[in-house]
Design a protein around this motif. Sequence first.
Motif, short mmCIF file in Angstrom:
data_model
loop_
_atom_site.label_atom_id
_atom_site.label_comp_id
_atom_site.label_asym_id
_atom_site.label_seq_id
_atom_site.Cartn_x
_atom_site.Cartn_y
_atom_site.Cartn_z
N ASP A 179 0.84 -1.19 0.00
CA ASP A 179 0.00 0.00 0.00
C ASP A 179 0.88 1.25 0.00
OD1 ASP A 179 0.91 0.40 2.61
OD2 ASP A 179 -0.90 -0.39 3.54
N ARG A 180 0.25 2.41 0.07
CA ARG A 180 1.02 3.65 -0.02
C ARG A 180 1.92 3.88 1.18
NH1 ARG A 180 -3.53 8.37 1.01
NH2 ARG A 180 -4.44 7.51 2.92
N TYR A 181 1.72 3.10 2.24
CA TYR A 181 2.58 3.21 3.42
C TYR A 181 3.71 2.18 3.39
CZ TYR A 181 -1.51 5.80 5.00
OH TYR A 181 -2.54 6.70 5.09
N GLY A 182 3.81 1.45 2.28
CA GLY A 182 4.87 0.47 2.15
C GLY A 182 4.61 -0.82 2.89
N ARG A 183 3.33 -1.09 3.17
CA ARG A 183 3.00 -2.30 3.91
C ARG A 183 2.17 -3.26 3.07
NH1 ARG A 183 1.88 1.48 8.51
NH2 ARG A 183 -0.29 1.45 7.84
N VAL A 184 2.32 -4.53 3.34
CA VAL A 184 1.45 -5.56 2.77
C VAL A 184 0.23 -5.68 3.67
CG1 VAL A 184 1.22 -8.03 2.32
CG2 VAL A 184 3.30 -6.84 1.63
N ARG A 185 -0.95 -5.70 3.09
CA ARG A 185 -2.17 -5.83 3.88
C ARG A 185 -2.22 -7.21 4.57
NH1 ARG A 185 -6.49 -6.46 1.57
NH2 ARG A 185 -5.70 -7.02 -0.50
N LEU A 186 -2.63 -7.21 5.82
CA LEU A 186 -2.78 -8.49 6.52
C LEU A 186 -3.79 -9.36 5.80
CD1 LEU A 186 -2.21 -10.34 8.93
CD2 LEU A 186 -3.98 -9.10 10.21
N GLN A 187 -4.85 -8.75 5.23
CA GLN A 187 -5.86 -9.50 4.51
C GLN A 187 -5.25 -10.25 3.34
OE1 GLN A 187 -8.90 -10.03 5.56
NE2 GLN A 187 -9.45 -11.29 3.79
N LEU A 188 -4.27 -9.63 2.66
CA LEU A 188 -3.61 -10.30 1.55
C LEU A 188 -2.88 -11.55 2.03
CD1 LEU A 188 -2.66 -10.45 -1.40
CD2 LEU A 188 -0.76 -8.94 -0.77
N ALA A 189 -2.23 -11.45 3.18
CA ALA A 189 -1.52 -12.61 3.73
C ALA A 189 -2.51 -13.72 4.06
CB ALA A 189 -0.74 -12.20 4.98
N ILE A 190 -3.65 -13.37 4.66
CA ILE A 190 -4.66 -14.38 5.01
C ILE A 190 -5.23 -15.03 3.76
CG2 ILE A 190 -6.90 -14.73 6.09
CD1 ILE A 190 -6.18 -12.45 8.03
N GLU A 191 -5.57 -14.20 2.75
CA GLU A 191 -6.13 -14.74 1.51
C GLU A 191 -5.13 -15.66 0.82
OE1 GLU A 191 -7.13 -11.25 -0.66
OE2 GLU A 191 -8.99 -10.86 0.46
N THR A 192 -3.86 -15.30 0.88
CA THR A 192 -2.82 -16.13 0.26
C THR A 192 -2.75 -17.49 0.95
OG1 THR A 192 -1.52 -14.18 -0.37
CG2 THR A 192 -0.35 -16.28 -0.26
N LEU A 193 -2.86 -17.51 2.26
CA LEU A 193 -2.83 -18.78 3.00
C LEU A 193 -4.06 -19.63 2.74
CD1 LEU A 193 -1.50 -17.39 6.40
CD2 LEU A 193 -0.23 -18.87 4.82
N ARG A 194 -5.18 -19.00 2.44
CA ARG A 194 -6.44 -19.74 2.27
C ARG A 194 -6.65 -20.27 0.85
NH1 ARG A 194 -8.86 -21.89 6.69
NH2 ARG A 194 -9.31 -20.36 8.31
#
Length: 296
Positions: free
Chosen positions: A229-244
């Motif tokens: 995102d614009r703050y240089g962070r990966v969204r936690l939701q993206l990590a969860i969706e990737t795991l699922r």
Amino acid sequence: MTSYASIEEDRDEGPIHAVIYCRVSSTAQVRRGHGLDSQEMRCREYAESQGYIVEAVFPDDVSGGGDFMRRPGMVALLSYLDAQTGKTYAVIFDDLKRFARDTEFHIKLKRELRQRGARVECLNFRFEDTPEGEFIETILAAQGELERKQNGRQVVQKMRARVLDGYWLFSPVLGYRYDKVPGQGKMLVPDEPNAMIVREALEGFAAGRLQSPAEVQRFLERFPSIPKDRYGRVRLQLAIETLRRPLYAGYLSVPKWDIHLQPGRHEALIDFETWTKIQDRLDGKPLAPARKDIST
């Protein structure tokens, strides 16, 4: 039914000003000669034959029917009429289906235009303020709505069949991209280096090296190629969706189409056993401990 429909007017009111509305819903319409330019040309010819003064053209390229307030061109047209005073306007379009392919919104849109003092004129349909005319108009609007819904159903059926055949049809997920594969058309292929990064994250979580989705999130943030995102962070939701996602194990799931764990034709990043371990960890299921050697 005449090809050019006009409404009798009192010329003592002064010149009739016109705006043109054009809409296409697919590239196929453009190829068949029903594009925005050809619609505008026909509407201008009609306006000239009626002695109207064309002030503006409002195009739309959104598909389907539904709420006309979701069409930027129609919203701009209504706003334009709101800003004008002391003029009589005709809103011209070339086909009744361009107006609204939904019975409810057809009636609402016609009312919105009339409230602004504008008359509606169509090249292939004559609007008549009679019970018979309104009945025919409603039937044609309903027919357009039926055709739209039938077309939508056919599209979904074809897409569902494609997924059942093992092909993903939606936006590519992290670690994949679309490419044309001989004999198979457009399909998912690993997108390096992100595919390797996602594989390492998934296997790390399955093995317990990464203990939580938050740790997967921080792991992904280490790599410049991973979208942030614009703050240089990966969204936690993206990590969860990737795991699922079973997509990474080579399977497709589209719950709204009642498709679950359908084998896919794309290359998997992890095996199904690894994906199952990930789901068990996410769901809080205890993993079986390593069996001790009891043969001695």
